[in-house]
Scaffold this motif. Structure first.
Motif, mmCIF file in Angstrom:
data_model
loop_
_atom_site.group_PDB
_atom_site.id
_atom_site.type_symbol
_atom_site.label_atom_id
_atom_site.label_comp_id
_atom_site.label_asym_id
_atom_site.label_seq_id
_atom_site.Cartn_x
_atom_site.Cartn_y
_atom_site.Cartn_z
ATOM 1 N N MET A 155 32.319 -60.634 87.623
ATOM 2 C CA MET A 155 32.898 -59.404 88.169
ATOM 3 C C MET A 155 33.343 -58.453 87.050
ATOM 4 O O MET A 155 33.193 -57.241 87.155
ATOM 5 N N GLU A 156 33.862 -59.034 85.978
ATOM 6 C CA GLU A 156 34.263 -58.215 84.829
ATOM 7 C C GLU A 156 33.031 -57.541 84.199
ATOM 8 O O GLU A 156 33.043 -56.345 83.916
ATOM 9 N N SER A 157 31.967 -58.311 84.007
ATOM 10 C CA SER A 157 30.725 -57.760 83.438
ATOM 11 C C SER A 157 30.082 -56.739 84.369
ATOM 12 O O SER A 157 29.512 -55.750 83.909
ATOM 13 N N LYS A 158 30.196 -56.979 85.674
ATOM 14 C CA LYS A 158 29.639 -56.031 86.644
ATOM 15 C C LYS A 158 30.385 -54.702 86.565
ATOM 16 O O LYS A 158 29.780 -53.630 86.577
ATOM 17 N N GLU A 159 31.705 -54.793 86.484
ATOM 18 C CA GLU A 159 32.545 -53.597 86.371
ATOM 19 C C GLU A 159 32.196 -52.783 85.123
ATOM 20 O O GLU A 159 32.222 -51.555 85.136
ATOM 21 N N ALA A 186 26.871 -60.811 94.574
ATOM 22 C CA ALA A 186 27.861 -61.899 94.546
ATOM 23 C C ALA A 186 29.262 -61.333 94.700
ATOM 24 O O ALA A 186 29.578 -60.276 94.157
ATOM 25 N N SER A 187 30.095 -62.049 95.441
ATOM 26 C CA SER A 187 31.499 -61.664 95.584
ATOM 27 C C SER A 187 32.353 -62.917 95.771
ATOM 28 O O SER A 187 31.829 -64.016 95.982
ATOM 29 N N TYR A 188 33.660 -62.736 95.712
ATOM 30 C CA TYR A 188 34.572 -63.878 95.820
ATOM 31 C C TYR A 188 34.444 -64.609 97.152
ATOM 32 O O TYR A 188 34.738 -65.797 97.225
ATOM 33 N N GLU A 189 33.975 -63.931 98.174
ATOM 34 C CA GLU A 189 33.802 -64.607 99.473
ATOM 35 C C GLU A 189 32.724 -65.692 99.411
ATOM 36 O O GLU A 189 32.668 -66.567 100.270
ATOM 37 N N HIS A 190 31.874 -65.652 98.379
ATOM 38 C CA HIS A 190 30.801 -66.643 98.236
ATOM 39 C C HIS A 190 31.230 -67.851 97.406
ATOM 40 O O HIS A 190 30.438 -68.780 97.210
ATOM 41 N N LEU A 191 32.452 -67.838 96.906
ATOM 42 C CA LEU A 191 32.909 -68.825 95.929
ATOM 43 C C LEU A 191 32.674 -70.279 96.367
ATOM 44 O O LEU A 191 32.063 -71.059 95.637
ATOM 45 N N ASN A 192 33.131 -70.655 97.545
ATOM 46 C CA ASN A 192 33.010 -72.053 97.988
ATOM 47 C C ASN A 192 31.563 -72.476 98.176
ATOM 48 O O ASN A 192 31.169 -73.570 97.759
ATOM 49 N N GLU A 250 35.288 -70.381 89.809
ATOM 50 C CA GLU A 250 36.198 -69.221 89.806
ATOM 51 C C GLU A 250 36.139 -68.497 88.457
ATOM 52 O O GLU A 250 36.085 -67.268 88.408
ATOM 53 N N LYS A 251 36.145 -69.274 87.371
ATOM 54 C CA LYS A 251 36.078 -68.691 86.029
ATOM 55 C C LYS A 251 34.771 -67.927 85.838
ATOM 56 O O LYS A 251 34.752 -66.817 85.297
ATOM 57 N N VAL A 252 33.665 -68.529 86.286
ATOM 58 C CA VAL A 252 32.356 -67.883 86.193
ATOM 59 C C VAL A 252 32.350 -66.591 87.016
ATOM 60 O O VAL A 252 31.898 -65.539 86.549
ATOM 61 N N MET A 253 32.888 -66.663 88.233
ATOM 62 C CA MET A 253 32.923 -65.484 89.103
ATOM 63 C C MET A 253 33.762 -64.368 88.465
ATOM 64 O O MET A 253 33.377 -63.196 88.520
#
Length: 194
Positions: free
Chosen positions: A57-61, A18-24, A50-53
C-alpha cells in the motif's frame, strides 16, 4: 500514477486491486512454504501478510507498485497475487512481478491468463514500450515459463537481492517490447485456447 481501480477479467481469473479486506484470504492462499523458495520474503503468519500488505500500500501510494489479488472464478477464492512494479509511465515501462500462486493452481491456465491480462492492459491501455520480468536464476519453472511466452533474455543481475533465508540471489532479466507484443499475444492466446 495508475488509476485506482484496474480490474482485469479473463475466462478463469479476475485480477482485483489488492486491499486490506483481502488479508485473510491472501494469507490462506500464501501459507505454503514451497511458494517462497526463491523469494526475498516468506509468509507463514498473518502478521507477515500484514507487513507485506503495508509495504504494497505504501509503494502503491508512491506510484511504484500496483498490487493485484488473483481471484479464481472456478472456485470463487483468492489463489495468489501479482503486481505491476517499478512503474515508470514517463518512460512507458514497468515490471510484472511479485507473482505467487497457491501450489494447488500451479500448472493450470491461471498464471498464463494473468500474464496475458497484465501484458494486454500494459501494451494496449497504458501504451507501454517495454515490460520486464525478473526471476531467480535457479528457478527453472519460472525461467521456462517466461521464455515460453516469448520474453527475451537480457542478462543477469548478479547478487541482486538477499532472500529470507540469507541466500544471495542472482536474477535473470527478460523483456517484451511493444513491437513484439503482437507475436507474444498470439502465442498466449494459443496457450489459452488449449
Amino acid at each position: 500514477m495508475l488509476e485506482t481501480q484496474i480490474i482485469l477479467e479473463g475466462k478463469r481469473v479476475r485480477l482485483i486491486p489488492a486491499s486490506y479486506e483481502h488479508l485473510n484470504e491472501l494469507f490462506m492462499a500464501s501459507n505454503h512454504r514451497e511458494i517462497w523458495t526463491y523469494s526475498p520474503s516468506t509468509i507463514s503468519k498473518i502478521e507477515h501478510m500484514e507487513k507485506v500488505m503495508n509495504k504494497w500500500m505504501e509503494s502503491k501510494e508512491q506510484g511504484f507498485r500496483y498490487p493485484f489479488v488473483i481471484f479464481d472464478k472456478n472456485t470463487n477464492e483468492i489463489v495468489g497475487s501479482s503486481s505491476y512494479l517499478d512503474i515508470s509511465l514517463h518512460n512507458r515501462n514497468l515490471e510484472i512481478g511479485g507473482t505467487w500462486l497457491n501450489p494447488k493452481v500451479w500448472r493450470t491456465r491461471i498464471n498464463t491468463e494473468c500474464k496475458y491480462l497484465l501484458l494486454k492492459y500494459g501494451f494496449e491501455d497504458l501504451n507501454l514500450v517495454r515490460v520486464q520480468f525478473r526471476t531467480d536464476t535457479r528457478n527453472d519453472r519460472s525461467n521456462l515459463a517466461i521464455q515460453k511466452i516469448g520474453a527475451k533474455f537480457e542478462g543477469s543481475f548478479r547478487q541482486e537481492m538477499i532472500l529470507h533465508d540469507g541466500y544471495i540471489r542472482d536474477s535473470n532479466v527478460y523483456s517484451i517490447l511493444d513491437n513484439e507484443w503482437v507475436n507474444v499475444k498470439e502465442k498466449l492466446l494459443g496457450f489459452l485456447l488449449n
